[in-house]
Design a protein around this motif. Sequence first.
Motif, short mmCIF file in Angstrom:
data_model
loop_
_atom_site.label_atom_id
_atom_site.label_comp_id
_atom_site.label_asym_id
_atom_site.label_seq_id
_atom_site.Cartn_x
_atom_site.Cartn_y
_atom_site.Cartn_z
N GLY A 284 74.12 6.03 -67.41
CA GLY A 284 74.84 5.22 -68.40
C GLY A 284 73.93 4.16 -68.97
N ILE B 285 64.30 8.86 -70.86
CA ILE B 285 64.91 8.31 -72.08
C ILE B 285 65.14 6.81 -71.89
N THR B 286 64.72 6.03 -72.86
CA THR B 286 65.09 4.61 -72.83
C THR B 286 65.78 4.23 -74.14
N GLY B 287 66.80 3.40 -73.99
CA GLY B 287 67.55 2.92 -75.14
C GLY B 287 67.57 1.40 -75.19
N THR B 288 68.25 0.80 -74.18
CA THR B 288 68.44 -0.64 -74.16
C THR B 288 67.13 -1.41 -74.27
N TYR C 22 74.55 18.05 -69.63
CA TYR C 22 74.55 16.59 -69.55
C TYR C 22 75.53 16.16 -68.46
N GLY D 89 69.19 5.98 -68.55
CA GLY D 89 70.23 5.03 -68.17
C GLY D 89 69.67 3.99 -67.21
N GLY D 90 69.47 2.77 -67.71
CA GLY D 90 69.04 1.69 -66.83
C GLY D 90 67.54 1.65 -66.56
N PHE E 110 72.07 12.81 -80.81
CA PHE E 110 72.62 12.76 -79.45
C PHE E 110 74.10 12.39 -79.64
C1 1GP Z 1 70.80 7.25 -73.01
O1 1GP Z 1 71.86 5.98 -71.40
C2 1GP Z 1 70.61 6.31 -71.91
O2 1GP Z 1 71.59 8.31 -72.65
C3 1GP Z 1 69.91 5.07 -72.35
O3 1GP Z 1 70.05 4.11 -71.35
O4 1GP Z 1 70.12 2.10 -72.76
O5 1GP Z 1 69.88 1.91 -70.27
O6 1GP Z 1 68.00 2.78 -71.65
P1 1GP Z 1 69.48 2.65 -71.52
#
Ligand code: 1GP
Length: 245
Positions: free
Chosen positions: A174, A221-224, A128, A201-202, A77
Amino acid sequence: MTIVQDLLKKVKNKPLHLSLLDPDKQPPDVAGIVAKEVTDAGSSAIMVGGSTIASQTQVDDTVKAIKSHTSLPVILFPSGAQFLSKYADAVFFMSLLNSRNLGYIIREHVKGAPFVRKVGIEPISMGYVIVEPGMTAGKVGECDLVKRNDIDTAVGYALAAQYLGMSFFYLEAGSGAPDPVPNAMISAVKKNIDIPLVVGGGIRNKHTAQEKVQAGADIIITGTALEKERRVGEALREIIHVIEA
Ligand code: 1GP
């Protein structure tokens, strides 16, 4: 079957969850351990990327560590051509459609495409778009952020992505956004396109994930959530359970 064919087939049956690991947020060995946890929790692929990566080596080392702990596809990504890795399986070949910087729309792609061809990673086309508040990605990506109530513009971008032949459309608020993409925007976009709608995002808990899927998200999608949770596996299992339910 290619990775894109597999994802498109799976997403027809049920919504999916993808995990995002940012090489800048943890050392490679930790990324490897998290990769095993997200695999066991039922994520469908692991994305690797971020807006603040320092070098290609950092991406290579993270991808290698992840690959040694999972058989899930690892999909880059990238925020630029210099952050591609030959060790990945695929790359979201995505255009940041609402950027003011041509680099994020097409010029980085021109630089990176020969590398993608040479090393044989699979390109997966994706439109995107970043919605308010946009966070670091919105700033680094120099975006004209889509306003949270500007549903028509979001639908326009989504249709444009589909008409340009992109395989996926990603609406994102974001990383770490206090408020994710609004449900009304997700529903309107979903009603208007035939390609899978990705939302991120969030999204940090099962309640938000469920809301977004009910609004029409095909892929979450989850990241944080992966960075902050001490018990990543347990937290993700709950999120993935409600997404696929
Ligand atoms: C990836 O922004 C996302 O493009 C991930 O967001 O970190 O808030 O899950 P989080």
